[in-house]
Scaffold this motif. Structure first.
Motif, PDB file in Angstrom:
ATOM      1  N   GLU A 338       0.842  -1.196   0.000  1.00 35.45           N
ATOM      2  CA  GLU A 338       0.000   0.000   0.000  1.00 35.45           C
ATOM      3  C   GLU A 338       0.880   1.250   0.000  1.00 35.45           C
ATOM      4  OE1 GLU A 338      -3.239   0.837  -0.114  1.00 35.45           O
ATOM      5  OE2 GLU A 338      -3.800  -1.232  -0.517  1.00 35.45           O
ATOM      6  N   PHE A 339       1.979   1.212   0.771  1.00 32.42           N
ATOM      7  CA  PHE A 339       2.870   2.369   0.839  1.00 32.42           C
ATOM      8  C   PHE A 339       3.604   2.569  -0.486  1.00 32.42           C
ATOM      9  CE2 PHE A 339       7.034   4.281   1.918  1.00 32.42           C
ATOM     10  CZ  PHE A 339       6.575   5.510   2.391  1.00 32.42           C
ATOM     11  N   ILE A 340       4.113   1.487  -1.060  1.00 29.33           N
ATOM     12  CA  ILE A 340       4.814   1.598  -2.345  1.00 29.33           C
ATOM     13  C   ILE A 340       3.856   2.077  -3.433  1.00 29.33           C
ATOM     14  CG2 ILE A 340       5.945   0.259  -4.175  1.00 29.33           C
ATOM     15  CD1 ILE A 340       7.251  -1.419  -1.975  1.00 29.33           C
ATOM     16  N   LYS A 341       2.658   1.523  -3.436  1.00 29.31           N
ATOM     17  CA  LYS A 341       1.653   1.940  -4.423  1.00 29.31           C
ATOM     18  C   LYS A 341       1.349   3.427  -4.284  1.00 29.31           C
ATOM     19  CE  LYS A 341      -2.598   1.119  -3.626  1.00 29.31           C
ATOM     20  NZ  LYS A 341      -3.910   0.469  -3.371  1.00 29.31           N
ATOM     21  N   PHE A 342       1.256   3.893  -3.036  1.00 34.97           N
ATOM     22  CA  PHE A 342       1.016   5.315  -2.808  1.00 34.97           C
ATOM     23  C   PHE A 342       2.204   6.145  -3.297  1.00 34.97           C
ATOM     24  CE2 PHE A 342       1.289   9.181  -0.257  1.00 34.97           C
ATOM     25  CZ  PHE A 342       0.016   9.708  -0.413  1.00 34.97           C
ATOM     26  N   TYR A 343       3.403   5.632  -3.092  1.00 37.51           N
ATOM     27  CA  TYR A 343       4.613   6.366  -3.470  1.00 37.51           C
ATOM     28  C   TYR A 343       4.679   6.619  -4.973  1.00 37.51           C
ATOM     29  CZ  TYR A 343       9.228   8.039  -2.045  1.00 37.51           C
ATOM     30  OH  TYR A 343      10.306   8.823  -1.727  1.00 37.51           O
ATOM     31  N   VAL A 344       4.129   5.705  -5.757  1.00 35.66           N
ATOM     32  CA  VAL A 344       4.126   5.898  -7.211  1.00 35.66           C
ATOM     33  C   VAL A 344       2.780   6.427  -7.706  1.00 35.66           C
ATOM     34  CG1 VAL A 344       5.925   4.199  -7.621  1.00 35.66           C
ATOM     35  CG2 VAL A 344       3.553   3.451  -7.671  1.00 35.66           C
ATOM     36  N   SER A 345       2.001   7.006  -6.795  1.00 40.86           N
ATOM     37  CA  SER A 345       0.746   7.662  -7.179  1.00 40.86           C
ATOM     38  C   SER A 345       1.025   9.109  -7.547  1.00 40.86           C
ATOM     39  CB  SER A 345      -0.259   7.605  -6.028  1.00 40.86           C
ATOM     40  OG  SER A 345       0.141   8.493  -4.984  1.00 40.86           O
ATOM     41  N   GLN A 346       0.024   9.768  -8.090  1.00 41.09           N
ATOM     42  CA  GLN A 346       0.155  11.168  -8.485  1.00 41.09           C
ATOM     43  C   GLN A 346       0.564  12.038  -7.310  1.00 41.09           C
ATOM     44  OE1 GLN A 346      -3.214  12.829 -10.589  1.00 41.09           O
ATOM     45  NE2 GLN A 346      -2.777  14.880  -9.826  1.00 41.09           N
ATOM     46  N   THR A 347      -0.094  11.862  -6.151  1.00 42.78           N
ATOM     47  CA  THR A 347       0.187  12.692  -4.986  1.00 42.78           C
ATOM     48  C   THR A 347       1.656  12.624  -4.593  1.00 42.78           C
ATOM     49  OG1 THR A 347      -2.050  12.492  -4.108  1.00 42.78           O
ATOM     50  CG2 THR A 347      -0.305  13.031  -2.541  1.00 42.78           C
ATOM     51  N   ALA A 348       2.157  11.422  -4.365  1.00 43.35           N
ATOM     52  CA  ALA A 348       3.531  11.269  -3.885  1.00 43.35           C
ATOM     53  C   ALA A 348       4.552  11.623  -4.954  1.00 43.35           C
ATOM     54  CB  ALA A 348       3.751   9.848  -3.386  1.00 43.35           C
ATOM     55  N   GLN A 349       4.245  11.328  -6.210  1.00 42.28           N
ATOM     56  CA  GLN A 349       5.182  11.668  -7.274  1.00 42.28           C
ATOM     57  C   GLN A 349       5.339  13.181  -7.426  1.00 42.28           C
ATOM     58  OE1 GLN A 349       7.200   9.563  -9.663  1.00 42.28           O
ATOM     59  NE2 GLN A 349       7.016   8.669  -7.623  1.00 42.28           N
ATOM     60  N   GLU A 350       4.275  13.921  -7.177  1.00 35.63           N
ATOM     61  CA  GLU A 350       4.390  15.381  -7.215  1.00 35.63           C
ATOM     62  C   GLU A 350       5.208  15.894  -6.034  1.00 35.63           C
ATOM     63  OE1 GLU A 350       0.462  16.972  -7.537  1.00 35.63           O
ATOM     64  OE2 GLU A 350       0.159  16.194  -9.573  1.00 35.63           O
ATOM     65  N   ILE A 351       5.023  15.310  -4.868  1.00 35.31           N
ATOM     66  CA  ILE A 351       5.841  15.670  -3.720  1.00 35.31           C
ATOM     67  C   ILE A 351       7.303  15.336  -4.002  1.00 35.31           C
ATOM     68  CG2 ILE A 351       6.341  15.140  -1.299  1.00 35.31           C
ATOM     69  CD1 ILE A 351       3.372  14.515  -0.931  1.00 35.31           C
ATOM     70  N   ASN A 352       7.506  14.176  -4.579  1.00 35.25           N
ATOM     71  CA  ASN A 352       8.844  13.631  -4.760  1.00 35.25           C
ATOM     72  C   ASN A 352       9.667  14.369  -5.809  1.00 35.25           C
ATOM     73  OD1 ASN A 352      10.612  11.489  -3.893  1.00 35.25           O
ATOM     74  ND2 ASN A 352      10.383  10.586  -5.919  1.00 35.25           N
ATOM     75  N   SER A 353       9.041  15.103  -6.691  1.00 32.74           N
ATOM     76  CA  SER A 353       9.767  15.699  -7.813  1.00 32.74           C
ATOM     77  C   SER A 353       9.828  17.215  -7.784  1.00 32.74           C
ATOM     78  CB  SER A 353       9.122  15.262  -9.136  1.00 32.74           C
ATOM     79  OG  SER A 353       7.773  15.662  -9.201  1.00 32.74           O
ATOM     80  N   SER A 354       9.219  17.838  -6.795  1.00 32.33           N
ATOM     81  CA  SER A 354       9.039  19.288  -6.861  1.00 32.33           C
ATOM     82  C   SER A 354      10.250  20.099  -6.424  1.00 32.33           C
ATOM     83  CB  SER A 354       7.824  19.703  -6.021  1.00 32.33           C
ATOM     84  OG  SER A 354       8.033  19.374  -4.660  1.00 32.33           O
ATOM     85  N   THR A 355      11.319  19.466  -5.928  1.00 38.16           N
ATOM     86  CA  THR A 355      12.511  20.231  -5.563  1.00 38.16           C
ATOM     87  C   THR A 355      13.570  20.209  -6.647  1.00 38.16           C
ATOM     88  OG1 THR A 355      13.448  18.306  -4.491  1.00 38.16           O
ATOM     89  CG2 THR A 355      12.276  19.865  -3.094  1.00 38.16           C
ATOM     90  N   GLY A 356      13.374  19.427  -7.704  1.00 37.03           N
ATOM     91  CA  GLY A 356      14.374  19.341  -8.748  1.00 37.03           C
ATOM     92  C   GLY A 356      15.414  18.284  -8.510  1.00 37.03           C
ATOM     93  N   LEU A 357      15.146  17.350  -7.599  1.00 36.20           N
ATOM     94  CA  LEU A 357      16.121  16.304  -7.305  1.00 36.20           C
ATOM     95  C   LEU A 357      15.871  15.034  -8.094  1.00 36.20           C
ATOM     96  CD1 LEU A 357      16.438  16.973  -3.510  1.00 36.20           C
ATOM     97  CD2 LEU A 357      18.316  17.011  -5.139  1.00 36.20           C
TER      98      LEU A 357
END
Length: 439
Positions: A338-357
């Motif tokens: 459930e956590f991994i699935k959430f991590y590759v969801s739209q919500t987490a992917q936007e969090i994960n990519s918004s700093t330019g890293l």
């Protein structure tokens, strides 16, 4: 090996980090849930997530954890953060052997096959199918190294990047050099870099380019020349391919031909700066690197651009990325998924990519452009999307760290320092690597 810009651990940390930003919709096409919170509705379950990275990496994971727990109040995530990636894989393997492994953990893309060979990872494809994960929304080059095309899913990519060229628009304008295009060639690059290089010693000189010298840009140069690394039977590294030596000779020439448009390893050390520091200080008009470079470019907001690595015969690049995996012996496979699935969801992917890293792993999120930094032009969306879409997978195998990280880089280092020829270095590397591949 990777000391011309940043260390391996920092490169991995930057590849893996991502940051703030949010969305109200976590159900992307790639991660629509059919089980929701039904895995443990009446009982609180605790899972542990182990990762490495900078302090900013930890902040990113805290944001993702909070967003996840808001949607899954019965699943609590304990963050297990270490700063260095160097000893992380060995530590995880030790914990797995001892029966106290984290439920979810990072693995660098090159190590997934090694963990698979040790038979310690849970194949998540059945869980993914049960949860209707839409693999069509992932960039294909991210799935093959995960075993997807062989009927498995040993890990999920969490973020990714092609290797790119960042350029200083002000320095290009000052030298009256046209901005690079998406289809530029080695010749185009050489001409621009030469026009942007001034006279002087390594400390006073403005370089057209500040290059780094680990296997990421070297493999990208090889791919841009149509080189093939591994034989079809996996028993030979094809380092005698003329396309490989041609690519590495070109990359080496940037430091030595006509006085050099890029500092040598010793020259860079003499400046006391990293390649990104040189770029920020206006001492280099271009710098190479993954998406993580943009994280450092806030002082140049609106004054930098990015284009694909220059090509000789092909436009495809390999991708660099980090993955999320779980051990076979986890006590909470459904909650961990459930956590991994959430991590590759739209919500987490936007969090994960918004700093330019790092870049999103989903086509839909990449196309949205929500990861663009302040002052970053909209045209970068298509530039990155095309490189991610047209990428070709590197032939990661269980002994990649031994053959490429260790042997290949050890043998190619004297050539990059202009002590021996590229051909001689590749010959020595091939002899030793092929022995390892045939053991």
């Amino acid at each position: 090996m990777r000391k011309t810009t940043i260390s391996l651990s920092l490169i991995l940390s930057l590849l893996l980090t991502t940051a703030c930003g949010n969305s109200n919709d976590s159900k992307s096409p790639a991660a629509s849930s059919t089980t929701g919170n039904n895995t443990s509705e009446t009982k609180e379950v605790n899972i542990r997530f182990a990762f490495w990275g900078t302090p900013d990496e930890k902040l990113v994971q805290e944001k993702i954890k909070d967003a996840f727990e808001k949607e899954h109040p019965n699943i609590k995530v304990t963050l297990d953060h270490v700063s260095s990636a160097n000893d992380f894989p060995a530590s995880v393997l030790t914990q797995i052997a001892g029966g106290n492994a984290p439920d979810v953990f990072y693995i660098g893309e090159a190590l997934v096959s090694s963990f698979v060979k040790k038979d310690v990872l849970l194949d998540m494809l059945p869980l993914a199918k049960e949860n209707n994960v839409d693999f069509d929304d992932f960039f294909p080059a991210l799935l093959d190294p995960m075993g997807y095309n062989d009927g498995h899913m040993w890990a999920f990519p969490k973020d990714a990047t092609p290797y790119m060229i960042y350029y200083n628009k002000e320095l290009f304008d000052k030298a009256n050099v046209p901005y690079p295009t998406n289809e530029w060639t080695w010749d185009d690059f050489d001409k621009a870099a030469k026009a942007l290089t001034s006279e002087g010693d390594s400390k006073s000189k403005q370089y057209g380019f500040a290059q780094d010298l680990w296997w990421g840009p070297l493999m990208t140069s090889i791919y841009k020349n149509g080189g093939k690394l591994l034989s079809d039977d996996g028993k030979s590294m094809m380092l005698d391919d003329p396309k490989i030596s041609e690519a590495l000779d070109w990359y080496k020439s940037l430091m030595y031909k006509d006085g050099g448009v890029s500092p040598t390893p010793d020259g860079l050390q003499g400046t006391g700066m990293s390649t990104v520091d040189m770029f920020l200080a206006g001492k280099a008009a271009m710098v190479s690197g993954g998406r993580w470079v943009s994280y450092s470019l806030e002082p140049l907001a609106g004054k930098w651009g990015v284009v694909p690595f220059p090509q000789k015969t092909e436009n495809s690049s390999p991708l660099l990325f980090v993955t999320l995996a779980m051990p076979k012996n986890t006590e909470h496979p459904k909650e961990a998924f459930e956590f991994i699935k959430f991590y590759v969801s739209q919500t987490a992917q936007e969090i994960n990519s918004s700093t330019g890293l790092g870049m999103p792993v989903l086509k839909s999120v990449t196309n949205s452009g929500k990861w663009l930094l302040e002052g970053e032009p909209q045209e970068h969306v298509q530039i990155f999307f095309d490189q991610l879409s047209n990428a070709k997978s590197l032939p990661f195998h269980p002994v990649w760290s031994k053959t490429i990280d260790e042997i290949f880089m050890r043998e190619i280092d004297p050539a990059l320092r202009n002590l021996i020829s590229v051909e001689d270095a590749l010959g020595k590397a091939k002899t030793e690597i092929d022995k390892v591949l045939n053991q």
